[in-house]
Design a protein around this motif. Structure first.
Motif, PDB file in Angstrom:
ATOM      1  N   THR A  48     -25.993  24.985  37.963  1.00  0.00           N
ATOM      2  CA  THR A  48     -24.752  24.975  38.735  1.00  0.00           C
ATOM      3  C   THR A  48     -23.626  25.497  37.849  1.00  0.00           C
ATOM      4  N   ALA A  69     -20.510  35.282  44.282  1.00  0.00           N
ATOM      5  CA  ALA A  69     -20.557  34.359  45.419  1.00  0.00           C
ATOM      6  C   ALA A  69     -21.870  34.440  46.188  1.00  0.00           C
ATOM      7  N   GLU A  70     -22.636  35.498  45.964  1.00  0.00           N
ATOM      8  CA  GLU A  70     -23.950  35.592  46.603  1.00  0.00           C
ATOM      9  C   GLU A  70     -24.912  34.537  46.070  1.00  0.00           C
ATOM     10  N   ARG A  71     -24.601  33.979  44.932  1.00  0.00           N
ATOM     11  CA  ARG A  71     -25.431  32.930  44.341  1.00  0.00           C
ATOM     12  C   ARG A  71     -24.909  31.565  44.789  1.00  0.00           C
ATOM     13  N   ASP A  72     -25.733  30.834  45.511  1.00  0.00           N
ATOM     14  CA  ASP A  72     -25.296  29.584  46.133  1.00  0.00           C
ATOM     15  C   ASP A  72     -24.867  28.530  45.121  1.00  0.00           C
ATOM     16  N   ALA A  73     -25.375  28.623  43.889  1.00  0.00           N
ATOM     17  CA  ALA A  73     -25.073  27.594  42.892  1.00  0.00           C
ATOM     18  C   ALA A  73     -23.805  27.881  42.102  1.00  0.00           C
ATOM     19  N   TYR A  80     -19.697  28.039  42.038  1.00  0.00           N
ATOM     20  CA  TYR A  80     -18.478  27.545  42.678  1.00  0.00           C
ATOM     21  C   TYR A  80     -17.273  28.222  42.029  1.00  0.00           C
ATOM     22  N   PHE A  90     -15.681  32.776  48.522  1.00  0.00           N
ATOM     23  CA  PHE A  90     -16.578  31.641  48.285  1.00  0.00           C
ATOM     24  C   PHE A  90     -16.654  30.678  49.457  1.00  0.00           C
ATOM     25  N   GLU A 117     -16.329  25.529  51.221  1.00  0.00           N
ATOM     26  CA  GLU A 117     -17.341  24.591  50.737  1.00  0.00           C
ATOM     27  C   GLU A 117     -17.715  24.823  49.279  1.00  0.00           C
ATOM     28  N   ARG A 118     -17.219  25.911  48.683  1.00  0.00           N
ATOM     29  CA  ARG A 118     -17.542  26.167  47.273  1.00  0.00           C
ATOM     30  C   ARG A 118     -16.296  26.471  46.445  1.00  0.00           C
ATOM     31  N   ASN A 136     -15.732  18.691  47.329  1.00  0.00           N
ATOM     32  CA  ASN A 136     -16.478  19.606  46.465  1.00  0.00           C
ATOM     33  C   ASN A 136     -16.477  19.119  45.014  1.00  0.00           C
TER      34      ASN A 136
END
Length: 260
Positions: free
Chosen positions: A147, A175-179, A181, A212, A215-216, A252
């Motif tokens: 993360t 931002a394409e990587r979900d982990a 923030y 993002f 939510e991130r 968050n």
């Protein structure tokens, strides 16, 4: 509200030489705000362990502190021992090792340290300059389970339109990587004065939030390194509908910086 990026220090207790050159005070304390909790973030002290111990002591004695992001030299041989120590401390909610202007992106030892950090379950605060974002992406692609919290929105260049365009494109790739923030913080320190901040803050915040999603994104004052004549955290929330405030201002932060 949880302010996820507050700096506190006392140079009588912890050596942080760059503060004097930057014109910052010898001591910075936690603001007396009844409406906020804080995540204390390391300030690149000469001795990371000395600073970590001091910050943990402050957190332990201060109810308004949610947690501490400590510095760990992830590229050093004793990184496993460092991480084992801090991972067992309830006040420690994350780790940062400054990357900006440092030759760590291609370090095999640093990459191994990031993998060890991911195994501990602690998030990594990544502080880089805008032109270093592609190198950050290449690095964290090798640790997909980690993360990552991008500090200060990746420090966009507030005076160069072409650089801002590149920043926005690189931000979208991250931002394409979900982990990953994004911490909505640090912009006042990139501006020459209050007028420049006023001119660029809304546009930059809108790009970061739009990229993002609510939510991130997290909110952080970066005080006292960043100085906003108004309240930076309130400035950020003003860019969002009221229904989205709780996500960025509280939820968050609770999800990323989890107390153990």
């Amino acid at each position: 509200m949880i302010d996820t990026h507050l700096h506190v220090w006392d140079t009588a207790a912890v050596r942080i030489p760059w503060l004097n050159d930057a014109g910052l005070p010898a001591k910075a304390v936690i603001p007396d705000r009844q409406d906020r909790r804080f995540v204390l973030v390391e300030a690149d002290a000469t001795d990371p362990a000395e600073e970590a111990d001091w910050l943990i002591g402050v957190a332990d004695a201060t109810p308004s502190v949610h947690g501490v992001v400590v510095s760990v030299p992830l590229e050093k041989p004793l990184v496993s021992e460092w991480l084992e120590r801090v991972a067992d401390i309830p006040q420690v909610v994350g780790v940062r090792r400054l990357l900006q202007d440092r030759d760590l992106f291609d370090s095999i030892a640093f990459l191994d340290g990031l993998k060890r950090l991911a195994a501990c379950g602690l998030p990594f605060d990544a502080c880089v300059r805008d032109y270093e974002l592609p190198r950050l992406l290449t690095l964290i692609e090798q640790v997909p389970e980690l993360t990552v919290v991008l500090d200060h929105m990746g420090k966009p260049d507030v005076r160069d339109a072409a650089a801002r365009d590149r920043w926005a494109r690189n931000l979208a790739r991250l931002a394409e990587r979900d982990a990953v923030y994004c911490k909505l913080s640090g912009l006042p320190a990139e501006c020459r004065d209050a007028d420049e901040l006023e001119c660029c803050a809304a546009d930059i915040l809108d790009v970061a939030i739009g990229t993002f999603g609510v939510e991130r994104c997290l909110i952080g004052s970066d005080h006292p390194v960043s100085q906003d004549p108004s309240d930076w955290c309130d400035r950020v929330l003003a860019r969002l509908p009221a229904a989205q405030h709780s996500a960025v201002a509280v939820n968050n932060a609770m999800n990323v910086y989890q107390r153990r």
